[in-house]
Design an enzyme around this catalytic site. Structure first.
Site, PDB file in Angstrom:
ATOM      1  CB  CYS A 190      -0.909  -0.003   1.235  1.00  0.00           C
ATOM      2  SG  CYS A 190      -2.054   1.384   1.297  1.00  0.00           S
TER       3      CYS A 190
ATOM      4  CD  GLU B 292      -5.886   1.112  -4.809  1.00  0.00           C
ATOM      5  OE1 GLU B 292      -6.165   2.017  -4.002  1.00  0.00           O
ATOM      6  OE2 GLU B 292      -4.724   0.690  -4.952  1.00  0.00           O
TER       7      GLU B 292
END
Length: 165
Positions: free
Chosen positions: A95, A139
């Site tokens: 991430c 996402e």
């Protein structure tokens, strides 16, 4: 224009918030948001050698907007998960909001998503490619205030990313 320094990092309370839908009246703002998302993703790619997608809340834009750039740029507005396969797979997820940490998670092998594009046109997308499926799930989770750290398989599901050469 937003830059890498504007990226929210692990622990920022805004990353745990559920985002509001993008309204049709917000469409004039979308190009600037997308430009910011693209710019930060390019800076992450240059510094850390990864990055295929970024969600608006990672830049403090608490709207349901995802920007992908795998084979081409793609804007996903107000995505809704329609179906997800029962078949799961595991991966070491990364991430941009914690670029040096990898998290071992399980994600659905395939899914179907409905969304609008930057022209407010509706789409339905069935994703059978595992790498796209896990990316979109990552996402999409951001839009709901869920980080991959919250999906860790167990307490040993964390490791440092090797430093790029």
């Amino acid at each position: 224009m937003k830059h890498l320094a504007d990226l929210l990092l692990l622990g920022d309370p805004r990353l745990y918030e559920t985002c509001e839908p993008v309204l049709e009246s917000d469409l004039p703002l979308v190009p600037a948001w997308v430009a910011d998302l693209h710019n930060v993703m390019e800076e992450i790619r240059a510094k850390y050698q990864f990055g295929r997608g970024i969600a608006a809340p990672q830049l403090g834009i608490l709207k349901r907007l995802i920007y992908l750039n795998v084979d081409r740029p793609q804007v996903i507005i107000n995505p809704e998960l329609i179906t997800a396969s029962d078949e799961m797979d595991e991966l070491w997820d990364d991430c941009m909001s914690f670029p040096n940490l990898l998290v071992h998670v399980r994600r659905h092998r395939s899914l179907t998503l409905s969304y609008r594009d930057e022209n407010w046109q509706p789409h339905t997308w069935t994703i059978t490619n595992w790498h796209l499926s896990e990316l979109v799930q990552h996402e999409y989770d951001h839009l709901n205030g869920v980080l991959c750290t919250m999906r860790a398989i167990d307490a040993q599901s964390f490791r440092w990313r090797p430093t790029p050469a």
